[in-house]
Design an enzyme around this catalytic site. Structure first.
Site, mmCIF file in Angstrom:
data_model
loop_
_atom_site.group_PDB
_atom_site.id
_atom_site.type_symbol
_atom_site.label_atom_id
_atom_site.label_comp_id
_atom_site.label_asym_id
_atom_site.label_seq_id
_atom_site.Cartn_x
_atom_site.Cartn_y
_atom_site.Cartn_z
ATOM 1 N N LYS A 84 -119.676 -14.345 -40.346
ATOM 2 C CA LYS A 84 -120.360 -13.137 -39.900
ATOM 3 C C LYS A 84 -119.869 -11.907 -40.659
ATOM 4 O O LYS A 84 -118.969 -11.987 -41.497
ATOM 5 C CB LYS A 84 -120.187 -12.971 -38.389
ATOM 6 C CG LYS A 84 -120.682 -14.189 -37.597
ATOM 7 C CD LYS A 84 -120.886 -13.881 -36.137
ATOM 8 C CE LYS A 84 -122.115 -13.034 -35.924
ATOM 9 N NZ LYS A 84 -122.392 -12.800 -34.481
ATOM 10 N N ARG A 143 -125.670 -20.302 0.041
ATOM 11 C CA ARG A 143 -125.536 -19.289 -1.008
ATOM 12 C C ARG A 143 -125.065 -19.893 -2.325
ATOM 13 O O ARG A 143 -125.551 -19.513 -3.398
ATOM 14 C CB ARG A 143 -124.584 -18.181 -0.543
ATOM 15 C CG ARG A 143 -124.305 -17.093 -1.583
ATOM 16 C CD ARG A 143 -125.527 -16.612 -2.334
ATOM 17 N NE ARG A 143 -126.621 -16.222 -1.469
ATOM 18 C CZ ARG A 143 -127.872 -16.079 -1.872
ATOM 19 N NH1 ARG A 143 -128.211 -16.342 -3.128
ATOM 20 N NH2 ARG A 143 -128.811 -15.707 -1.028
#
Length: 284
Positions: free
Chosen positions: A167, A100
């Site tokens: 930003k 997994r």
């Protein structure tokens, strides 16, 4: 993006195995004899661009040096459904326990690479490049940006430290500055970090003009329509690189690229890529 280092791979796999296995894989330990041997093949179950093979390989190797691992693909390679990625043989227990963790790494990263390749394909023939963003899984940024590169994308800044990106919220905090927030922010950034590339986010063509006047290296064109993008590119005229952002998906990216921008940033590459279907099947 540089290749993943042995140290990075080992550290990530160690943490993942500790998380999954804990004090022991109780199901395997009580059902599978220690002497049992097995061979398993990892295969693509759908068309994909593979990424993360070394992480998957390390998940098996970390649990047993007795395993024989043969890798038959390489990161960045396009695979069809049924194509083999790796074959592992030897003691059955470590194969079952690592399965997994190995699949989690390669399914997730191959998903990022595959989605990136779709965006790159969609804009073929234009000058634009597909960029990633910082919208990454915490702790996995290095791996996800590596996967973007495997898919043919280009890495944007890695973090807050290696590039100045002014930003909208930075500009909002400077709204009272003169002659304008962009000029003030660029001036301060240049004075403190003259060697770093500097980008300014803009929402309007007026801000594009201000960023050009301030001497920005790159101008981020946020949520602009194609006609606005074309006008912004015309105004920049090579004085600054242009990056389109916002509203980018596989249906819109071609029109955005045809506006003439240099880069298109796509947050979905890392925050919305689905894990592709890869399986590990034991041979009879």
């Amino acid at each position: 993006m540089e290749r993943l280092t042995t140290e990075e791979i080992s550290r990530a796999v160690k943490l993942a195995l500790e998380e999954d296995v804990g004090p022991g894989d109780v199901t395997t330990l009580v059902t599978v004899p220690d002497a049992a041997l097995a061979t398993a093949i990892m295969r693509a179950r759908e068309p994909l661009v593979v990424s993360g093979i070394e992480l998957a390989e390390k998940a098996f190797d970390a649990l047993s040096p007795k395993l024989n691992i043969h890798v038959s693909a390489k990161d960045g390679q396009r695979l069809d459904a049924g194509d083999a990625i790796l074959k592992v043989s030897g003691p059955a227990r470590p194969i079952l326990t690592a399965e997994r963790v190995a699949l989690n790494f390669i399914q997730r990263l191959s998903g990022v690479a595959t989605l990136t390749a779709q965006f790159v394909h969609a804009i073929r023939g234009t000058q634009a490049q597909i960029l990633d963003t910082r919208k990454t899984t915490p702790g996995w940024r290095r791996f996800e940006k590596y996967a973007v590169a495997c898919g043919g994308g280009t890495n944007h800044r890695f973090g807050l430290h290696d590039m100045v990106l002014i930003k909208d919220n930075h500009l909002a905090a400077l709204k009272s500055e003169s002659p304008n927030p962009i000029a003030a922010a660029v001036q301060r950034a240049r004075a403190q970090y003259p060697r770093l590339k500097l980008e300014v986010e803009t929402d309007t063509l007026e801000q594009v003009d201000q960023a050009l006047a301030a001497g920005a290296d790159l101008i981020l064109l946020d949520n602009m329509r194609p006609e606005q993008l074309r006008e912004a590119v015309r105004r920049c005229a090579g004085r600054a690189k242009t990056e389109a952002s916002g509203g980018v998906n596989l249906n819109t990216v071609r029109a955005i690229a045809e506006s003439g921008v240099d880069f298109i940033s796509v947050g979905a590459l890392t925050h919305s890529a689905r894990a592709v279907d890869i399986g590990l099947d034991f041979e009879p």
